[in-house]
Design a protein around this motif. Structure first.
Motif, PDB file in Angstrom:
ATOM      1  N   GLU A   4       0.854  -1.189   0.000  1.00 15.52           N
ATOM      2  CA  GLU A   4       0.000   0.000   0.000  1.00 15.52           C
ATOM      3  C   GLU A   4       0.887   1.235   0.000  1.00 15.52           C
ATOM      4  O   GLU A   4       1.527   1.554   1.000  1.00 15.52           O
ATOM      5  CB  GLU A   4      -0.902  -0.009   1.237  1.00 15.52           C
ATOM      6  N   VAL A  30      -6.475   3.026  -3.024  1.00 17.08           N
ATOM      7  CA  VAL A  30      -5.193   2.593  -3.594  1.00 17.08           C
ATOM      8  C   VAL A  30      -4.102   2.524  -2.540  1.00 17.08           C
ATOM      9  O   VAL A  30      -3.266   1.608  -2.529  1.00 17.08           O
ATOM     10  CB  VAL A  30      -4.762   3.550  -4.731  1.00 17.08           C
ATOM     11  N   GLY A  31      -4.061   3.514  -1.646  1.00 17.69           N
ATOM     12  CA  GLY A  31      -2.990   3.583  -0.669  1.00 17.69           C
ATOM     13  C   GLY A  31      -3.354   4.447   0.513  1.00 17.69           C
ATOM     14  O   GLY A  31      -4.510   4.834   0.698  1.00 17.69           O
ATOM     15  N   SER A 153      -6.677   6.924 -10.108  1.00 18.38           N
ATOM     16  CA  SER A 153      -6.577   5.771  -9.224  1.00 18.38           C
ATOM     17  C   SER A 153      -5.928   4.591  -9.930  1.00 18.38           C
ATOM     18  O   SER A 153      -5.093   3.878  -9.356  1.00 18.38           O
ATOM     19  CB  SER A 153      -7.961   5.375  -8.714  1.00 18.38           C
ATOM     20  N   TYR A 154      -6.320   4.370 -11.163  1.00 16.98           N
ATOM     21  CA  TYR A 154      -5.741   3.276 -11.954  1.00 16.98           C
ATOM     22  C   TYR A 154      -4.239   3.465 -12.121  1.00 16.98           C
ATOM     23  O   TYR A 154      -3.446   2.535 -11.916  1.00 16.98           O
ATOM     24  CB  TYR A 154      -6.436   3.221 -13.314  1.00 16.98           C
ATOM     25  N   ALA A 157      -2.309   3.035  -8.866  1.00 23.68           N
ATOM     26  CA  ALA A 157      -2.245   1.641  -8.442  1.00 23.68           C
ATOM     27  C   ALA A 157      -1.261   0.819  -9.260  1.00 23.68           C
ATOM     28  O   ALA A 157      -0.649  -0.126  -8.740  1.00 23.68           O
ATOM     29  CB  ALA A 157      -3.634   1.015  -8.518  1.00 23.68           C
ATOM     30  N   HIS A 158      -1.092   1.170 -10.542  1.00 27.56           N
ATOM     31  CA  HIS A 158      -0.356   0.273 -11.436  1.00 27.56           C
ATOM     32  C   HIS A 158       0.924   0.843 -12.051  1.00 27.56           C
ATOM     33  O   HIS A 158       1.775   0.070 -12.495  1.00 27.56           O
ATOM     34  CB  HIS A 158      -1.287  -0.180 -12.568  1.00 27.56           C
TER      35      HIS A 158
END
Length: 263
Positions: A4, A30-31, A153-154, A157-158
């Motif tokens: 995270e 996400v974190g 957010s995507y 996260a990635h």
């Protein structure tokens, strides 16, 4: 880095702006998110920096009486030293085109993070405006930012795990208003189209960026592959960018240096 990530969230519209809260809420999925953002509107201040800034506790983190750059420096160096990722936004209004990057407080926050070797994402939402509609008069609400927050957010996260920041320093993300359903994501470069103008009227000169009205009408000269074209076409624009100014070998300038009179 933990599974995270620790995310430092800032902006230039102020910590209590609607877009900031929408992005904060989305990133909590996400974190671990800590707000370190200006306590008031600091739009278009670029990378302006202060010597000393008061800091206040806020329900989301910290409200800083300073610029977005102040927030990033204070955040990474003092308030949130465990920061893995800086996210700036969500800005009310797009930050598109090469000439806008240095003006934007949102983008400047992302740039500042890169000098600490911290990856960053600047996030903005395009609001269509026409010649007869002042930007300040355009209404937007929490849900308007859904497309921008989904993309942010995507990427938050990635992107780090995918090695994105091994090839760039930060991402400049611009999304349309969330009113057409899920949008496609396009990888772009900043447009170099520049249409600033100035008109003198007595003792004043009015500066005007003509591109905004053209965008609202969908009539823009920007080619495919540019950030502005993608957003006008209803896509989420993601521009991978580098922050430090680059230098190249210039033979003509070498010649001038050689003939410089040192007497």
């Amino acid at each position: 880095m933990n599974d995270e990530p620790s995310i430092l969230l800032t902006n230039d519209d102020g910590i209590d702006s609607v877009g900031f809260r929408a992005l904060y809420d989305a990133l909590t999925e996400v974190g671990s998110v800590t707000a370190v953002a200006p306590n008031s509107d600091q739009s278009a201040v670029g990378r302006a920096i202060s010597h000393e800034v008061p800091v206040h506790q806020h329900e989301l983190g910290y409200a800083v009486e300073g610029t977005p750059t102040d927030c990033v420096v204070a955040g990474i160096e003092s308030l949130v030293p465990e920061t893995d990722l800086v996210v700036a936004g969500c800005n009310r209004g797009a930050n598109l085109g090469a000439y806008v990057l240095g003006r934007s407080g949102t983008v400047s926050a992302a740039v500042e993070a890169t000098f600490f070797d911290v990856p960053a994402i600047a996030v903005s939402m395009y609001i269509p405006v026409r010649e007869d509609a002042a930007f300040a008069d355009v209404e937007e609400n929490y849900d308007s930012y859904a497309e921008a927050t989904r993309a942010a957010s995507y990427l938050a996260a990635h992107s780090m795990g995918a090695g994105v920041f091994e090839q760039c320093d930060y991402l400049n993300v611009n999304a349309p208003v969330a009113d057409r359903g899920p949008a496609e994501m396009a990888i772009t470069e900043p447009s170099r189209v520049y249409q600033m103008g100035a008109e003198r009227n007595g003792e004043t000169v009015t500066l005007h960026d003509r591109i905004w009205e053209r965008m609202a009408e969908g009539d823009i000269p920007d080619p495919e592959g540019t950030d502005r074209r993608a957003v006008v076409d209803g896509k989420v624009s993601v521009s991978p960018l580098t922050a430090p100014h680059t230098t190249e070998h210039h033979e003509a300038l070498d010649g001038l240096a050689e003939t410089y009179d040192r007497s």
